[in-house]
Scaffold this active site. Structure first.
Site, PDB file in Angstrom:
ATOM      1  N   ARG A  72       0.904  -1.091  -0.050  1.00 41.09           N
ATOM      2  CA  ARG A  72      -0.119   0.004   0.010  1.00 41.09           C
ATOM      3  C   ARG A  72       0.768   1.470  -0.019  1.00 41.09           C
ATOM      4  NH1 ARG A  72      -3.624  -0.449   4.836  1.00 41.09           N
ATOM      5  NH2 ARG A  72      -1.988  -1.653   5.602  1.00 41.09           N
ATOM      6  N   CYS A 116     -22.177   8.799   6.962  1.00 35.74           N
ATOM      7  CA  CYS A 116     -21.415   7.458   7.055  1.00 35.74           C
ATOM      8  C   CYS A 116     -20.729   7.449   8.336  1.00 35.74           C
ATOM      9  CB  CYS A 116     -20.678   7.411   6.054  1.00 35.74           C
ATOM     10  SG  CYS A 116     -20.730   5.743   5.181  1.00 35.74           S
ATOM     11  N   HIS A 123     -16.623  12.203   4.220  1.00 33.37           N
ATOM     12  CA  HIS A 123     -15.297  11.742   3.208  1.00 33.37           C
ATOM     13  C   HIS A 123     -14.485  13.034   3.252  1.00 33.37           C
ATOM     14  CE1 HIS A 123     -18.335   8.891   2.007  1.00 33.37           C
ATOM     15  NE2 HIS A 123     -17.379   8.111   2.156  1.00 33.37           N
ATOM     16  N   GLU A 179     -16.767   0.771  17.575  1.00 31.14           N
ATOM     17  CA  GLU A 179     -16.094  -0.236  16.706  1.00 31.14           C
ATOM     18  C   GLU A 179     -14.910  -0.148  16.896  1.00 31.14           C
ATOM     19  OE1 GLU A 179     -18.041  -0.344  12.813  1.00 31.14           O
ATOM     20  OE2 GLU A 179     -20.097   0.081  13.674  1.00 31.14           O
ATOM     21  N   SER A 228     -19.240   3.777  13.535  1.00 29.48           N
ATOM     22  CA  SER A 228     -17.723   3.818  13.665  1.00 29.48           C
ATOM     23  C   SER A 228     -17.325   5.375  14.062  1.00 29.48           C
ATOM     24  CB  SER A 228     -17.040   3.438  12.534  1.00 29.48           C
ATOM     25  OG  SER A 228     -17.141   4.037  11.363  1.00 29.48           O
TER      26      SER A 228
END
Length: 753
Positions: free
Chosen positions: A17, A726, A694, A484, A433
């Site tokens: 990555r 989200c 985001h 989470e 989360s």
């Protein structure tokens, strides 16, 4: 007629990555632009060399992207939204990052572009924005620079370019409405210029991607292909490239185009090779997408050989991956922890290149011995005890209609839930989360590596959960989550606790930008050996008098975000997962958890590309969710969450899920998505996302209030919830606190009227 092979694209992120790390370092101001660009150059050189060493004849160039390839195409065409432009009109890599993220190391922050799924995959692209009277010009020459790089390294290359019709199809009109197809004549000169530049460099073939040709397109869009390609012909040979479905329904349109070759996906499409051969012009090259670019299974090369051998020698033929290998992990050889039998069933991107070399050699020579040897493990798998669990198969066969019905209708349940929870108007919550800090990630990693014992790990996780509860109470949220901290990924976590899944160490694939996921692999029948989420949910609930949501990932999303088996239907896998998670709902309820969220962000993404195939998918997708949820009592509130969705065409199915509350991603589309719920007269409760997680930008109280007021014009206020778009996993705590404080304040202001 020597047969060649090629790939449609290769993973960009690097085995470790490296691209992700370089991007995030640059965004954080810890490295320079030059250092970032150097990492890109090094990765491209390495990936071309790896493909070449694995036996690939024609190397893709232009498949690399700093964020996503659709955004790269937007910059190539000079399509930069006004809010993201540099003051001097120039375009640089920070322009690209501002469109994708809303901010970059230079330039003014502005709302990021909308992001959505790339066809029916788990990869995302930034949606091109079109305005009336827009001008296009060749602006961002990344493709040409990368072609020069590859040529300087002595490679035989095939540039990759997203085609003009698909590019327009993928975009959205902003402001005054008009037909975006009318821009075709404006973008074609830029494409002509790019092709001329490639011709100057001695390029013979260009892969021009038109995946929209596998869709059931409106006639006007189909009709646009002929004039578009009439304008593009003559400078280089064009390989018209399609994937993710077959092309037979649109073959009349395709065969009229002045191109020199066609790539078809023979894995996901139902095209018959003999029929294609008969209908394609005899001088066209056929590129046969025989190796699955979207899954991790070793190919049965004896089957692939049989599929194509009858047309060998009858026309120019290449063998290829079905689509870009972007959707596959890079290299199986670095996986040291996989069981040897299971590992022998897989092939990652580099192994798929090897498969293409074996297939090319066998088709050229007629010698299939190497194919038989390669295919033996995947043939042996069919009889493995690792694959079949008779108890799961028996339980699945015994499902009745009753198993997917809640005891009572929503109106009855809502009354019971109001009595139990006594929530205020405009109730506030989050999607699940909280920020995955360095401390949390280090804790999990140390435990995974064996540097931390189970007791110390559990103590650490408990502390992070406690902090999340304290933060939420301090902020004044109404329905809490445990945050989470124990979860690496919303799908991987469940897969690790379900039988029938295996995991890789380095099986990363790009989702968008710097976000990578490591999908689990479904290798056999799925079951739940023990409760998964109950202990931490129960602990979190013990810390507060406010309700804490139990958090599950739904069966369709686990299916869509895993690499599925290829020997049973997707429906079978989804229902097996649903039965396993049904037991989890029952156990959460028994532990005193009154609100349970079953996330299904991937429900729409799993849709077949052709609308005529939708009904069958939606029927079993909805049934899987209901099997999962229907065990809940009336006063247990079932939530679901969906993101990056267009809902208007599946509203019946969303209503049929019968969730008590649905939270959706709406902020980037300025509450546009609520139109669908208003027109449908959606009967249950809705939490339209009020800010974009985001982007690191913090929304103001006024901005959130305005969005909620807009929402209340469409949905009765008593059925509205207030939440982010989200989960907050990828954000930092400072912007998370600031954004949630503003969100809670906006809700309180609305309660006061």
């Amino acid at each position: 007629m020597t047969i060649l092979n090629h790939t449609l694209g290769f993973p960009r992120v690097g085995l470790r990555r490296e691209l992700k790390k370089a991007q995030e370092s640059y965004w954080a101001g810890n490295s320079t632009r030059e250092e970032l660009l150097a990492v890109g150059r090094e990765l491209r050189a390495r990936h071309w060399d790896q493909q070449k060493q694995a036996g690939i004849d024609l190397l893709p160039v232009g498949d690399f992207a700093w964020y996503d390839h659709v955004l790269t195409t937007s910059l190539l065409l000079g399509n930069v939204p006004a809010r993201h432009q540099n003051k001097d009109g120039s375009v640089d890599i920070d322009t690209l990052f501002r469109i994708g993220r809303g901010r970059a190391p230079t330039g003014e922050p502005a709302a990021a572009a909308e992001m959505t799924k790339w066809f029916n995959t788990n990869y995302h692209y930034m949606v091109p924005e079109f305005v009336k009277g827009q001008q296009f010009k060749l602006t961002w020459t990344q493709l040409l620079e990368e072609v020069d790089e590859a040529l300087a390294l002595g490679h035989k290359v095939k540039p990759v370019l997203l085609g003009p019709v698909t590019y327009l199809w993928l975009g959205k009109v902003k402001g005054e409405q008009f037909d975006r197809l009318s821009l075709l004549n404006d973008i074609l000169p830029v494409y002509q210029q790019v092709l001329a530049e490639l011709a100057k460099r001695g390029i013979e073939w260009v892969q021009i991607d038109e995946p929209a040709l596998v869709l059931e397109l409106p006639q006007a869009w189909l009709d646009a292909y002929k004039p578009a390609y009439d304008a593009l012909q003559g400078q280089v040979k064009l390989l018209l490239t399609t994937y993710f479905e077959g092309v037979t329904p649109n073959l009349d349109t395709i065969t009229a185009l002045p191109v020199q070759g066609l790539h078809v996906d023979l894995v996901h499409g139902k095209d018959d090779v003999a029929e294609l051969h008969k209908r394609l012009p005899s001088d066209w090259l056929l590129s046969a997408g025989l190796i699955n670019g979207r899954n991790v299974w070793r190919a049965d090369l004896t089957e692939k050989y049989a599929q194509i051998k009858d047309i060998v020698g009858k026309r120019d033929l290449w063998v290829a991956s079905s689509c870009s290998l972007l959707h596959s992990p890079i290299d199986l050889s670095v996986e040291t922890r996989l069981d040897a039998e299971v590992k022998s069933w897989f092939a990652f991107a580099l192994q798929k290149c090897h498969e293409l070399a074996l297939l090319r050699d066998a088709l050229n020579s007629g010698d299939t011995a190497a194919l038989a040897e390669w295919s033996a493990p995947i043939q042996a798998r069919r009889h493995s005890t690792r694959v079949h669990n008779p108890a799961v198969e028996k339980r699945l066969a015994a499902i009745t209609a009753q198993d997917s019905q809640r005891a009572n209708v929503y109106e009855v349940r809502a009354e019971a839930q109001r009595a139990r929870f006594k929530l205020p108007a405009w109730p506030t919550t989050t999607i699940g989360s909280f920020p995955q800090t360095t401390e949390i990630r280090t804790l999990r990693l140390d435990f995974k590596k064996g540097n931390l014992d189970a007791n110390n790990y559990r103590t650490g996780i408990a502390e992070h959960i406690k902090q999340a509860i304290v933060e939420q109470e301090r902020l004044g949220l109404d329905v809490l989550v445990h945050g989470e901290a124990e979860r690496n990924d919303m799908v991987e976590y469940f897969g690790e606790h379900l039988d029938g899944f295996v995991f890789t160490q380095n099986g990363w694939v790009q989702s968008y930008g710097s976000r990578c996921v490591k999908p689990p692999i479904v290798i056999g029948d799925v079951s739940r050996p023990a409760p998964i989420t109950v202990e931490w949910a129960k602990y979190a609930q013990s810390l507060t008098d406010k309700p804490v949501k139990g958090m599950l990932t739904g069966p369709v999303t686990i299916l869509c975000w895993s690499f599925p088996r290829e020997d049973v239907s997707r429906e079978t896998i989804a229902k097996q997962i649903a039965l396993a998670l049904r037991d989890e709902v029952a156990d959460l309820e028994a532990a005193g958890i009154g609100i349970i969220q079953i996330d299904e962000p991937a429900l729409r993404e799993g849709l077949p590309l052709r609308r005529s195939d939708w009904d069958a998918y939606l029927q079993w997708g909805v049934e899987a969710f209901r099997i999962n949820a229907a065990v809940a009592k009336d006063d247990t509130q079932i939530h679901t969450h969906m993101c990056y969705c267009e809902f208007n065409d599946i509203m019946d199915s969303i209503a049929a899920l019968d969730a008590d509350v649905i939270t959706i991603e709406t902020s980037r589309s300025d509450m546009e998505l609520l139109e669908s719920f208003e027109e449908f007269d959606y009967p249950n409760e809705i939490g339209p996302g009020v800010y974009d997680i985001h982007s690191p930008n913090v929304p103001s109280v006024e901005w959130i209030e305005a969005l909620l007021k807009k929402a209340a014009k469409r949905i009765p206020a008593e059925r509205l919830w207030v939440n982010p778009d989200c989960g907050l996993k990828t954000r930092g705590w400072p912007e998370t606190r600031a954004a949630l404080a503003n969100m809670v304040q906006a809700a309180q202001n609305l309660r006061r009227g």
